[in-house]
Design a protein around this motif. Structure first.
Motif, mmCIF file in Angstrom:
data_model
loop_
_atom_site.group_PDB
_atom_site.id
_atom_site.type_symbol
_atom_site.label_atom_id
_atom_site.label_comp_id
_atom_site.label_asym_id
_atom_site.label_seq_id
_atom_site.Cartn_x
_atom_site.Cartn_y
_atom_site.Cartn_z
ATOM 1 N N LEU A 62 -12.755 34.391 37.238
ATOM 2 C CA LEU A 62 -14.128 33.909 37.148
ATOM 3 C C LEU A 62 -14.371 32.555 37.908
ATOM 4 O O LEU A 62 -13.706 31.823 37.714
ATOM 5 C CB LEU A 62 -14.547 33.596 35.870
ATOM 6 C CG LEU A 62 -14.694 35.285 35.062
ATOM 7 C CD1 LEU A 62 -14.797 34.928 33.367
ATOM 8 C CD2 LEU A 62 -15.401 36.268 35.536
ATOM 9 N N ASP A 63 -15.670 32.646 38.511
ATOM 10 C CA ASP A 63 -16.018 31.111 39.160
ATOM 11 C C ASP A 63 -16.965 30.409 37.926
ATOM 12 O O ASP A 63 -18.029 31.079 37.537
ATOM 13 C CB ASP A 63 -16.860 31.263 40.338
ATOM 14 C CG ASP A 63 -16.893 30.272 41.127
ATOM 15 O OD1 ASP A 63 -16.696 29.078 40.468
ATOM 16 O OD2 ASP A 63 -17.206 30.287 42.205
ATOM 17 N N VAL A 64 -16.368 29.395 37.902
ATOM 18 C CA VAL A 64 -17.378 28.260 36.534
ATOM 19 C C VAL A 64 -18.334 27.611 37.372
ATOM 20 O O VAL A 64 -19.170 26.872 36.488
ATOM 21 C CB VAL A 64 -16.281 27.701 35.781
ATOM 22 C CG1 VAL A 64 -15.463 28.535 34.945
ATOM 23 C CG2 VAL A 64 -15.612 26.563 36.589
ATOM 24 N N ARG A 65 -18.446 27.733 38.534
ATOM 25 C CA ARG A 65 -19.448 26.882 39.225
ATOM 26 C C ARG A 65 -20.830 27.508 38.974
ATOM 27 O O ARG A 65 -20.937 28.747 38.464
ATOM 28 C CB ARG A 65 -19.146 26.826 40.583
ATOM 29 C CG ARG A 65 -18.022 25.933 41.045
ATOM 30 C CD ARG A 65 -17.843 26.031 42.570
ATOM 31 N NE ARG A 65 -17.595 27.340 43.075
ATOM 32 C CZ ARG A 65 -17.416 27.560 44.560
ATOM 33 N NH1 ARG A 65 -17.496 26.760 45.415
ATOM 34 N NH2 ARG A 65 -17.108 29.014 44.728
ATOM 35 N N GLU A 66 -22.033 26.656 39.080
ATOM 36 C CA GLU A 66 -23.294 27.149 39.075
ATOM 37 C C GLU A 66 -23.624 28.143 40.098
ATOM 38 O O GLU A 66 -23.539 28.023 41.075
ATOM 39 C CB GLU A 66 -24.340 26.231 38.880
ATOM 40 C CG GLU A 66 -25.892 26.438 38.556
ATOM 41 C CD GLU A 66 -27.000 25.179 38.351
ATOM 42 O OE1 GLU A 66 -27.845 25.636 38.025
ATOM 43 O OE2 GLU A 66 -26.438 24.269 38.798
ATOM 44 N N GLN A 67 -23.977 29.335 39.837
ATOM 45 C CA GLN A 67 -24.398 30.607 40.420
ATOM 46 C C GLN A 67 -25.892 30.720 40.510
ATOM 47 O O GLN A 67 -26.659 30.398 39.583
ATOM 48 C CB GLN A 67 -23.971 31.828 40.081
ATOM 49 C CG GLN A 67 -22.192 31.672 39.619
ATOM 50 C CD GLN A 67 -21.447 31.427 41.133
ATOM 51 O OE1 GLN A 67 -21.967 32.071 42.142
ATOM 52 N NE2 GLN A 67 -20.447 30.719 41.080
ATOM 53 N N VAL A 68 -26.340 31.426 41.875
ATOM 54 C CA VAL A 68 -27.800 31.582 42.087
ATOM 55 C C VAL A 68 -27.839 33.260 42.119
ATOM 56 O O VAL A 68 -26.907 33.882 42.921
ATOM 57 C CB VAL A 68 -28.163 30.931 43.282
ATOM 58 C CG1 VAL A 68 -29.833 31.303 43.638
ATOM 59 C CG2 VAL A 68 -28.117 29.186 43.244
ATOM 60 N N TYR A 69 -28.716 33.799 41.266
ATOM 61 C CA TYR A 69 -28.954 35.225 41.359
ATOM 62 C C TYR A 69 -30.378 35.589 41.641
ATOM 63 O O TYR A 69 -31.191 34.955 40.897
ATOM 64 C CB TYR A 69 -28.449 35.945 40.175
ATOM 65 C CG TYR A 69 -28.731 37.475 40.149
ATOM 66 C CD1 TYR A 69 -27.817 38.266 41.022
ATOM 67 C CD2 TYR A 69 -29.808 37.904 39.522
ATOM 68 C CE1 TYR A 69 -28.308 39.514 40.877
ATOM 69 C CE2 TYR A 69 -29.836 39.318 39.278
ATOM 70 C CZ TYR A 69 -29.309 40.072 40.141
ATOM 71 O OH TYR A 69 -29.372 41.373 40.101
ATOM 72 N N SER A 70 -30.756 36.227 42.960
ATOM 73 C CA SER A 70 -32.012 36.425 43.159
ATOM 74 C C SER A 70 -32.465 37.973 43.079
ATOM 75 O O SER A 70 -31.603 38.895 43.560
ATOM 76 C CB SER A 70 -32.490 36.176 44.498
ATOM 77 O OG SER A 70 -33.668 36.471 44.836
ATOM 78 N N SER A 71 -33.188 38.264 41.975
ATOM 79 C CA SER A 71 -33.514 39.718 41.688
ATOM 80 C C SER A 71 -34.490 40.325 42.636
ATOM 81 O O SER A 71 -35.190 39.535 43.295
ATOM 82 C CB SER A 71 -33.996 39.907 40.270
ATOM 83 O OG SER A 71 -35.238 39.371 40.085
ATOM 84 N N ASP A 72 -34.311 41.492 42.789
ATOM 85 C CA ASP A 72 -35.576 42.321 43.509
ATOM 86 C C ASP A 72 -36.883 42.346 42.834
ATOM 87 O O ASP A 72 -36.875 42.028 41.735
ATOM 88 C CB ASP A 72 -35.062 44.027 43.740
ATOM 89 C CG ASP A 72 -33.655 44.021 44.418
ATOM 90 O OD1 ASP A 72 -33.506 42.759 45.472
ATOM 91 O OD2 ASP A 72 -33.159 44.822 44.374
#
Length: 369
Positions: A62-72
């Motif tokens: 797992l990556d514990v950095r802040e992630q960006v997720y863009s939904s449809d």
């Protein structure tokens, strides 16, 4: 010799394999979940870590950095039954690798579905106008719901932003017409305000101009009246200082008459009632002068005076004729003055001739005796 080398090589290869299997190097901002015989054992931190070969294995990285997720884009129905497509952007961070790996099967899919459900609940209680103007409120409510639900999954939702809200095309056209009407309204109001300010400024300028012109005219009239008053005062003082007799005053009175019609703007000329009295005074002056002259020596002087009076009267008449380029009333008044002046001159000449003829026989009788 060869039978001994082969086992040694096999043993060396096994040792190298076991050492390689026991060493785990974890990069920075990564977390590895280790299972021992299928059961969660521990989470490896960044750096060099040792595990049991064969018994321990890595379940998830797992990556514990802040992630960006863009939904449809997801269709959402508003309170006024309009379908709008909404895109969201999610900023999250893994805070507990064990929970993120074992509490939920796919945390991204779970977060996406929870976002859509919460968004539909929030937007369903708002109309289209409120949806378009309440993004901050929608973001805050989404974040509160997601943060509460994803806390047990080992996920922290930092921010939730609405990227786009797309209403139907018919609504877009209506909104464009409304915005165009609002812009036209503001333009008309600004244009009317500008015209009102321009008219006010023009009226103020005209008012100031009229005031200044009136003040200038007032000052000019005051100065002109002061000058005329001083001139009349000087003339009055000069007349009283020199003690002018009525004959001179009557003569000056007749001399001033042609100037009454000298202006081009005169349309009505009033002849004073004292004109006849002035003519009589001049006539009596000529008559007294002719009787006061001695019989013999006064004849040339009487003739010269008569000629001078004729010339003066003719010049006065010419002046009256020259200054009478006005209206019909002024012309008639001028003709009347000319007739009275001519009659006065004729009476003066007749009296002078009568005096001369009465003096000539007396001198002949005196010479005969």
């Amino acid at each position: 010799m060869e039978p001994i080398v082969i086992p040694i090589l096999v043993a060396a290869i096994v040792v190298v394999f076991l050492v390689a299997s026991a060493v785990r190097i974890v990069p920075q901002a990564r977390r590895y979940n280790i299972e021992r015989f299928g059961r969660y054992r521990r989470t490896l931190q960044p750096g060099l870590n040792l595990v049991l070969p064969v018994a321990d294995r890595t379940n998830s990285k797992l990556d514990v950095r802040e992630q960006v997720y863009s939904s449809d884009p997801k269709p959402v129905i508003t309170e006024d039954n309009l379908v709008v497509n909404i895109d969201t952007v999610l900023y999250y961070q893994v805070t507990d690798p064990r929970a993120a790996a074992y509490e939920v099967a796919d945390y991204l899919h779970a977060i996406d579905q929870l976002t859509v459900t919460t968004l539909r609940n929030v937007i369903g209680s708002m109309d289209l106008e409120g949806t378009l103007t309440s993004r901050e409120e929608i973001n805050a409510r989404l974040r509160a719901v997601l943060d509460d639900a994803t806390g047990k999954w080992g996920i922290r939702v930092n921010r939730v932003e609405i990227k786009a809200i797309d209403p139907p095309n018919t609504i877009k056209e209506a909104m464009e017409k409304q915005m165009r009407a609002e812009r036209d309204k503001r333009a008309a109001i600004l244009h009317a305000e500008g015209e009102r300010q321009a008219k006010i400024l023009t009226a103020e300028g005209t008012k100031q101009k009229d005031i200044l012109e009136a003040q200038g005219t007032q000052q000019a009239m005051i100065l002109r009246a002061d000058g005329e008053a001083k001139a009349v005062e000087l003339v009055f003082q000069a007349v009283h200082r020199n003690n002018a007799d009525p004959k001179v005053l009557a003569y000056k009175y007749l001399e001033t008459l042609p100037h009454l019609a000298s202006s081009d703007n005169n349309t009505f000329w009033v002849i004073p009632g004292e004109l006849t009295e002035a003519v009589r005074t001049v006539t009596s002056a000529f008559g007294d002068q002719s009787r006061a002259v001695p019989p013999e020596s006064a004849q040339p002087e009487v003739a010269a005076a008569a000629d001078a009076d004729d010339t003066a009267a003719e010049s006065r008449i010419a002046g009256l004729n020259a200054g009478s380029t006005v209206s019909l009333d002024a012309a008639r008044a001028t003709d009347e003055a000319e007739k009275q002046a001519a009659a006065a001159v004729s009476d003066a000449k007749a009296e002078a001739e009568a005096a001369k003829s009465s003096q000539v026989p007396g001198r002949g009788q005196a010479s005969g005796n």
